[in-house]
Design a protein around this motif. Structure first.
Motif, PDB file in Angstrom:
ATOM      1  N   SER A  64       0.836  -1.206   0.000  1.00  0.00           N
ATOM      2  CA  SER A  64       0.000   0.000   0.000  1.00  0.00           C
ATOM      3  C   SER A  64       0.866   1.250   0.000  1.00  0.00           C
ATOM      4  O   SER A  64       2.016   1.221   0.417  1.00  0.00           O
ATOM      5  N   GLY A  65       0.292   2.331  -0.461  1.00  0.00           N
ATOM      6  CA  GLY A  65       0.992   3.607  -0.454  1.00  0.00           C
ATOM      7  C   GLY A  65       0.758   4.344   0.865  1.00  0.00           C
ATOM      8  O   GLY A  65       0.082   3.837   1.769  1.00  0.00           O
ATOM      9  N   PHE A  66       1.326   5.510   0.976  1.00  0.00           N
ATOM     10  CA  PHE A  66       1.122   6.331   2.169  1.00  0.00           C
ATOM     11  C   PHE A  66       1.164   7.796   1.766  1.00  0.00           C
ATOM     12  O   PHE A  66       1.621   8.148   0.684  1.00  0.00           O
ATOM     13  N   HIS A  67       0.687   8.616   2.634  1.00  0.00           N
ATOM     14  CA  HIS A  67       0.825  10.061   2.441  1.00  0.00           C
ATOM     15  C   HIS A  67       0.971  10.718   3.823  1.00  0.00           C
ATOM     16  O   HIS A  67       0.479  10.198   4.826  1.00  0.00           O
ATOM     17  N   ALA A  68       1.670  11.816   3.840  1.00  0.00           N
ATOM     18  CA  ALA A  68       1.876  12.568   5.081  1.00  0.00           C
ATOM     19  C   ALA A  68       1.482  14.016   4.820  1.00  0.00           C
ATOM     20  O   ALA A  68       1.704  14.555   3.735  1.00  0.00           O
ATOM     21  N   CYS A  69       0.860  14.604   5.816  1.00  0.00           N
ATOM     22  CA  CYS A  69       0.410  15.997   5.690  1.00  0.00           C
ATOM     23  C   CYS A  69       1.166  16.888   6.680  1.00  0.00           C
ATOM     24  O   CYS A  69       1.580  16.453   7.754  1.00  0.00           O
ATOM     25  N   LYS A  70       1.350  18.098   6.288  1.00  0.00           N
ATOM     26  CA  LYS A  70       1.948  19.099   7.184  1.00  0.00           C
ATOM     27  C   LYS A  70       0.925  19.497   8.250  1.00  0.00           C
ATOM     28  O   LYS A  70      -0.248  19.130   8.165  1.00  0.00           O
ATOM     29  N   SER A  71       1.359  20.250   9.220  1.00  0.00           N
ATOM     30  CA  SER A  71       0.453  20.659  10.308  1.00  0.00           C
ATOM     31  C   SER A  71      -0.669  21.566   9.801  1.00  0.00           C
ATOM     32  O   SER A  71      -1.750  21.614  10.378  1.00  0.00           O
ATOM     33  N   ASN A  72      -0.453  22.250   8.697  1.00  0.00           N
ATOM     34  CA  ASN A  72      -1.500  23.117   8.155  1.00  0.00           C
ATOM     35  C   ASN A  72      -2.440  22.357   7.213  1.00  0.00           C
ATOM     36  O   ASN A  72      -3.310  22.946   6.593  1.00  0.00           O
ATOM     37  N   GLY A  73      -2.236  21.042   7.058  1.00  0.00           N
ATOM     38  CA  GLY A  73      -3.121  20.219   6.224  1.00  0.00           C
ATOM     39  C   GLY A  73      -2.644  20.046   4.807  1.00  0.00           C
ATOM     40  O   GLY A  73      -3.227  19.287   4.040  1.00  0.00           O
ATOM     41  N   ALA A  74      -1.575  20.725   4.414  1.00  0.00           N
ATOM     42  CA  ALA A  74      -1.060  20.570   3.052  1.00  0.00           C
ATOM     43  C   ALA A  74      -0.318  19.234   2.933  1.00  0.00           C
ATOM     44  O   ALA A  74       0.220  18.709   3.902  1.00  0.00           O
ATOM     45  N   LEU A  75      -0.311  18.709   1.744  1.00  0.00           N
ATOM     46  CA  LEU A  75       0.356  17.435   1.493  1.00  0.00           C
ATOM     47  C   LEU A  75       1.865  17.608   1.623  1.00  0.00           C
ATOM     48  O   LEU A  75       2.464  18.464   0.992  1.00  0.00           O
ATOM     49  N   LYS A  76       2.465  16.794   2.457  1.00  0.00           N
ATOM     50  CA  LYS A  76       3.901  16.844   2.684  1.00  0.00           C
ATOM     51  C   LYS A  76       4.611  15.880   1.743  1.00  0.00           C
ATOM     52  O   LYS A  76       5.562  16.243   1.067  1.00  0.00           O
ATOM     53  N   SER A  77       4.145  14.643   1.722  1.00  0.00           N
ATOM     54  CA  SER A  77       4.730  13.640   0.820  1.00  0.00           C
ATOM     55  C   SER A  77       3.717  12.526   0.603  1.00  0.00           C
ATOM     56  O   SER A  77       2.811  12.323   1.405  1.00  0.00           O
ATOM     57  N   SER A  78       3.894  11.812  -0.475  1.00  0.00           N
ATOM     58  CA  SER A  78       3.009  10.672  -0.740  1.00  0.00           C
ATOM     59  C   SER A  78       3.761   9.642  -1.575  1.00  0.00           C
ATOM     60  O   SER A  78       4.729   9.959  -2.266  1.00  0.00           O
ATOM     61  N   PHE A  79       3.280   8.455  -1.457  1.00  0.00           N
ATOM     62  CA  PHE A  79       3.861   7.356  -2.220  1.00  0.00           C
ATOM     63  C   PHE A  79       2.727   6.441  -2.631  1.00  0.00           C
ATOM     64  O   PHE A  79       1.954   5.991  -1.781  1.00  0.00           O
ATOM     65  N   ALA A  80       2.596   6.174  -3.916  1.00  0.00           N
ATOM     66  CA  ALA A  80       1.516   5.327  -4.407  1.00  0.00           C
ATOM     67  C   ALA A  80       1.872   3.861  -4.186  1.00  0.00           C
ATOM     68  O   ALA A  80       3.023   3.457  -4.286  1.00  0.00           O
ATOM     69  N   GLY A  81       0.896   3.066  -3.872  1.00  0.00           N
ATOM     70  CA  GLY A  81       1.102   1.631  -3.725  1.00  0.00           C
ATOM     71  C   GLY A  81       1.151   0.950  -5.081  1.00  0.00           C
ATOM     72  O   GLY A  81       1.001   1.573  -6.132  1.00  0.00           O
ATOM     73  N   SER A  82       1.363  -0.330  -5.053  1.00  0.00           N
ATOM     74  CA  SER A  82       1.443  -1.081  -6.295  1.00  0.00           C
ATOM     75  C   SER A  82       1.016  -2.517  -6.033  1.00  0.00           C
ATOM     76  O   SER A  82       1.064  -3.003  -4.901  1.00  0.00           O
ATOM     77  N   ALA A  83       0.614  -3.186  -7.091  1.00  0.00           N
ATOM     78  CA  ALA A  83       0.207  -4.585  -6.984  1.00  0.00           C
ATOM     79  C   ALA A  83       0.496  -5.285  -8.296  1.00  0.00           C
ATOM     80  O   ALA A  83       0.477  -4.668  -9.366  1.00  0.00           O
ATOM     81  N   PHE A  84       0.794  -6.546  -8.203  1.00  0.00           N
ATOM     82  CA  PHE A  84       1.008  -7.376  -9.388  1.00  0.00           C
ATOM     83  C   PHE A  84       0.471  -8.756  -9.082  1.00  0.00           C
ATOM     84  O   PHE A  84       0.762  -9.326  -8.032  1.00  0.00           O
ATOM     85  N   THR A  85      -0.325  -9.295  -9.973  1.00  0.00           N
ATOM     86  CA  THR A  85      -0.863 -10.644  -9.808  1.00  0.00           C
ATOM     87  C   THR A  85      -0.230 -11.541 -10.859  1.00  0.00           C
ATOM     88  O   THR A  85      -0.357 -11.291 -12.057  1.00  0.00           O
ATOM     89  N   ASP A  86       0.457 -12.554 -10.399  1.00  0.00           N
ATOM     90  CA  ASP A  86       1.141 -13.484 -11.298  1.00  0.00           C
ATOM     91  C   ASP A  86       0.137 -14.471 -11.863  1.00  0.00           C
ATOM     92  O   ASP A  86      -0.685 -15.022 -11.137  1.00  0.00           O
ATOM     93  N   THR A  87       0.193 -14.679 -13.150  1.00  0.00           N
ATOM     94  CA  THR A  87      -0.641 -15.684 -13.804  1.00  0.00           C
ATOM     95  C   THR A  87       0.259 -16.760 -14.379  1.00  0.00           C
ATOM     96  O   THR A  87       1.454 -16.549 -14.594  1.00  0.00           O
ATOM     97  N   ALA A  88      -0.289 -17.913 -14.621  1.00  0.00           N
ATOM     98  CA  ALA A  88       0.488 -19.021 -15.162  1.00  0.00           C
ATOM     99  C   ALA A  88       0.950 -18.679 -16.572  1.00  0.00           C
ATOM    100  O   ALA A  88       0.179 -18.178 -17.392  1.00  0.00           O
ATOM    101  N   ASP A  89       2.211 -18.927 -16.844  1.00  0.00           N
ATOM    102  CA  ASP A  89       2.737 -18.715 -18.185  1.00  0.00           C
ATOM    103  C   ASP A  89       2.304 -19.846 -19.101  1.00  0.00           C
ATOM    104  O   ASP A  89       1.817 -20.886 -18.654  1.00  0.00           O
TER     105      ASP A  89
END
Length: 115
Positions: A64-89
């Motif tokens: 999963s991703g995360f995000h952090a906000c400054k004390s004034n509510g503005a976005l400080k940093s964020s990181f998007a999550g990712s997923a991969f589902t393996d299927t049979a070759d």
């Protein structure tokens, strides 16, 4: 010493033993070829098992991703999550359907070869 060497050069009694040795060596080589072909088959089967084991590994992942906000509510940093589902070759666990093409006639079409 020279008389022993001369006697060995004139001796022809070993000819039959040599022919027998050639026959025995021929049979040993034929047996060795058959044995090595069986070893080759066994090695290929074991390597196929290793390939099947590697192909059966599930490489799916999710984080999963995360995000952090400054004390004034503005976005400080964020990181998007990712997923991969393996299927049979296609060829995992010997599921390939390998077939040969139909035979094709040789030479130019029309049956005239130009001879």
């Amino acid at each position: 010493m020279t008389s022993v060497f001369a006697a060995l050069l004139r001796d022809e009694a070993g000819f039959i033993i040599s022919a027998e040795l050639v026959l025995v060596a021929t049979l040993l080589v034929i047996g060795l070829i058959v044995g090595l072909s069986e070893v080759q088959y066994a090695v290929v089967q074991e390597l196929n098992d290793v390939a099947d084991a590697i192909g059966a590994l599930n490489q799916s992942y999710c984080f999963s991703g995360f995000h952090a906000c400054k004390s004034n509510g503005a976005l400080k940093s964020s990181f998007a999550g990712s997923a991969f589902t393996d299927t049979a070759d296609e060829c995992d666990n010997n599921q390939c359907q390998i077939t040969c093409d139909a035979p094709v006639a040789e030479g130019p079409k029309g049956g005239h070869h130009g001879w």
